[in-house]
Each structure stands twice: as C-alpha cells, then as structure tokens.
Scaffold this motif. Structure first.
Motif, mmCIF file in Angstrom:
data_model
loop_
_atom_site.group_PDB
_atom_site.id
_atom_site.type_symbol
_atom_site.label_atom_id
_atom_site.label_comp_id
_atom_site.label_asym_id
_atom_site.label_seq_id
_atom_site.Cartn_x
_atom_site.Cartn_y
_atom_site.Cartn_z
ATOM 1 N N ALA A 173 32.630 51.975 47.670
ATOM 2 C CA ALA A 173 33.980 52.490 47.459
ATOM 3 C C ALA A 173 34.073 53.982 47.775
ATOM 4 N N THR A 174 32.989 54.713 47.621
ATOM 5 C CA THR A 174 33.034 56.150 47.903
ATOM 6 C C THR A 174 33.162 56.442 49.394
ATOM 7 N N GLY A 175 32.971 55.435 50.234
ATOM 8 C CA GLY A 175 33.104 55.614 51.678
ATOM 9 C C GLY A 175 34.491 55.290 52.206
ATOM 10 N N THR A 176 35.461 55.076 51.307
ATOM 11 C CA THR A 176 36.800 54.723 51.779
ATOM 12 C C THR A 176 37.620 55.954 52.137
ATOM 13 N N SER A 177 38.542 55.743 53.041
ATOM 14 C CA SER A 177 39.525 56.757 53.423
ATOM 15 C C SER A 177 40.718 56.013 54.005
ATOM 16 N N VAL A 178 41.741 56.756 54.381
ATOM 17 C CA VAL A 178 42.949 56.124 54.894
ATOM 18 C C VAL A 178 43.554 56.997 55.981
ATOM 19 N N THR A 179 44.208 56.347 56.909
ATOM 20 C CA THR A 179 45.068 57.059 57.860
ATOM 21 C C THR A 179 46.474 56.536 57.646
ATOM 22 N N VAL A 180 47.432 57.437 57.641
ATOM 23 C CA VAL A 180 48.832 57.067 57.446
ATOM 24 C C VAL A 180 49.513 57.133 58.809
ATOM 25 N N ALA A 181 50.075 56.004 59.222
ATOM 26 C CA ALA A 181 50.744 55.938 60.517
ATOM 27 C C ALA A 181 52.229 56.276 60.424
ATOM 28 N N GLU A 182 52.846 55.938 59.271
ATOM 29 C CA GLU A 182 54.291 56.125 59.183
ATOM 30 C C GLU A 182 54.730 56.158 57.723
ATOM 31 N N VAL A 183 55.693 57.013 57.445
ATOM 32 C CA VAL A 183 56.343 57.083 56.136
ATOM 33 C C VAL A 183 57.837 57.006 56.385
ATOM 34 N N LYS A 184 58.497 56.049 55.746
ATOM 35 C CA LYS A 184 59.955 55.909 55.852
ATOM 36 C C LYS A 184 60.529 56.032 54.451
ATOM 37 N N LEU A 185 61.328 57.057 54.257
ATOM 38 C CA LEU A 185 61.965 57.247 52.959
ATOM 39 C C LEU A 185 63.092 56.241 52.793
ATOM 40 N N SER A 186 63.047 55.494 51.697
ATOM 41 C CA SER A 186 64.112 54.539 51.380
ATOM 42 C C SER A 186 65.251 55.255 50.686
ATOM 43 N N ASP A 187 64.881 56.160 49.795
ATOM 44 C CA ASP A 187 65.827 57.013 49.090
ATOM 45 C C ASP A 187 65.037 58.217 48.590
ATOM 46 N N THR A 188 65.583 58.968 47.661
ATOM 47 C CA THR A 188 64.921 60.197 47.234
ATOM 48 C C THR A 188 63.664 59.955 46.405
ATOM 49 N N SER A 189 63.437 58.719 45.955
ATOM 50 C CA SER A 189 62.254 58.467 45.127
ATOM 51 C C SER A 189 61.441 57.244 45.534
ATOM 52 N N HIS A 190 61.694 56.697 46.712
ATOM 53 C CA HIS A 190 60.938 55.540 47.197
ATOM 54 C C HIS A 190 60.677 55.687 48.692
ATOM 55 N N ALA A 191 59.475 55.281 49.099
ATOM 56 C CA ALA A 191 59.128 55.338 50.517
ATOM 57 C C ALA A 191 58.264 54.136 50.883
ATOM 58 N N ASP A 192 58.423 53.682 52.108
ATOM 59 C CA ASP A 192 57.558 52.648 52.672
ATOM 60 C C ASP A 192 56.519 53.352 53.526
ATOM 61 N N VAL A 193 55.272 52.884 53.414
ATOM 62 C CA VAL A 193 54.155 53.547 54.085
ATOM 63 C C VAL A 193 53.370 52.523 54.902
ATOM 64 N N LYS A 194 53.107 52.858 56.154
ATOM 65 C CA LYS A 194 52.210 52.060 57.008
ATOM 66 C C LYS A 194 50.894 52.823 57.054
ATOM 67 N N TYR A 195 49.808 52.157 56.699
ATOM 68 C CA TYR A 195 48.522 52.841 56.628
ATOM 69 C C TYR A 195 47.387 51.896 57.017
ATOM 70 N N THR A 196 46.241 52.485 57.296
ATOM 71 C CA THR A 196 45.024 51.726 57.595
ATOM 72 C C THR A 196 43.935 52.205 56.653
ATOM 73 N N LEU A 197 43.319 51.272 55.958
ATOM 74 C CA LEU A 197 42.219 51.588 55.058
ATOM 75 C C LEU A 197 40.915 51.544 55.866
ATOM 76 N N LEU A 198 40.127 52.591 55.722
ATOM 77 C CA LEU A 198 38.865 52.721 56.463
ATOM 78 C C LEU A 198 37.684 52.676 55.509
ATOM 79 N N LEU A 199 36.571 52.174 55.978
ATOM 80 C CA LEU A 199 35.313 52.214 55.248
ATOM 81 C C LEU A 199 34.296 52.877 56.161
ATOM 82 N N ASN A 200 33.829 54.037 55.737
ATOM 83 C CA ASN A 200 32.917 54.844 56.552
ATOM 84 C C ASN A 200 33.475 55.086 57.950
ATOM 85 N N GLY A 201 34.787 55.303 58.021
ATOM 86 C CA GLY A 201 35.445 55.627 59.276
ATOM 87 C C GLY A 201 35.863 54.431 60.113
#
Length: 171
Positions: A103-131
């Motif tokens: 678990a200590t080898g995890t990281s993430v890349t965020v491809a896109e953030v779309k704000l739904s409103d002032t307090s909610h967002a949709d996020v497209k991301y990729t979870l990585l393990l050791n890159g």
C-alpha cells in the motif's frame, strides 16, 4: 453535472443583465442605455465570469492536490484521514495501509476534475502501484467539507470493497 455549473453561470449573467436593465429602467431619460451603462454591465458580467473561472481553477487544483496527497502511500494515516470524507470512520483502514508495504507504493494521477457545484466534483483518476497503473480511468468524487476538498467516502469505500472483497466496516 456540467449543466449545474453552466446553469449557475447563466443565472449570474442574467442577474447582471437584469440589474443593468433595472438601472436603465429607472433613469430619467427616455433614451436607451448609454454606452457607460452598457460598459458597466459588460464589465460586471466579465468580472463575474472571471471570478467563476478563477474559483473553478482554484477548486480544480485543490481537488487534484487532495487526491494526489490522499492516494500517496507515503502520506501518514492521520493526514490521510483529514483528506477523506468521514475520515475518523476510516482511521483503522488507513492505519493498516500505512504499515502495508504494498500500500505504501500507491499513487494517483488525476486526468480530469469537473465541478458539479460549489461543493461536489467528479474526478477521473488512475491508481498506480509503484508507478504502474493498476486501476486506470476510475471515476470518483470529491466533496467540500468545512471549506476543504476531500475524497468522497463513497469513492474510498468502492476501492476498499475491491481490496477487501466487499467487506468493509466503515462503509
């Protein structure tokens, strides 16, 4: 979701236009709007749009930073608990991840953030393990809680369900 942001922008522009119309309607001259009034309304509309754009950019950066820090396996469990919605409920799971070498080898890349409103967002991301991508093109959410963007509990629960075969106590 995008419609909500668009709707807010249209409403803001309409309010500025209505305010400008009210000012013109109250004037004593019978002439149509003067260039000064039109320029003021245009400037107000531009300022509102720029403010929304700046806010959107700042929120997008804040959501991205939250995801990157939260999913960094080297981030301490206590810090991670502050970056996920209902963090105290996940403390035990986060503590367990902190001592798991995989678990200590995890990281993430965020491809896109779309704000739904002032307090909610949709996020497209990729979870990585050791890159290396292990869960590409995931859909998640972020919520603004007490002025801070956090990974939505539902997003973290979905990942915990994959890890533990659907048996999670916090979810």
């Amino acid at each position: 979701m995008r419609l909500t942001s668009l709707r807010q922008t249209v409403v803001a522009c309409c309010l500025v236009a209505l305010t400008g119309t009210s000012i013109v309607g109250c004037s004593s001259s019978g002439d149509s709007a003067s260039p000064t009034t039109s320029a003021a309304a245009s400037a107000a509309t531009s300022a509102a749009a720029k403010s929304d754009s700046t806010s959107s950019a700042a929120d997008t950066k804040a959501v991205t930073d939250t995801y990157v820090t939260f999913f960094d396996g080297k981030t301490p469990a206590a810090t991670r608990a502050g970056l996920v919605e209902k963090g105290a409920a996940f403390q035990q799971a986060l503590d367990g991840m902190a001592v798991n070498p995989q678990a200590t080898g995890t990281s993430v890349t965020v491809a896109e953030v779309k704000l739904s409103d002032t307090s909610h967002a949709d996020v497209k991301y990729t979870l990585l393990l050791n890159g290396t991508p292990v869960l590409p093109d995931q859909s998640g959410q972020a919520v603004k809680d007490a002025g801070q963007w956090k990974v939505a509990a539902a997003t973290f629960c979905a990942l915990l369900a994959i890890q533990s075969g659907g048996q999670t106590t916090a979810c």
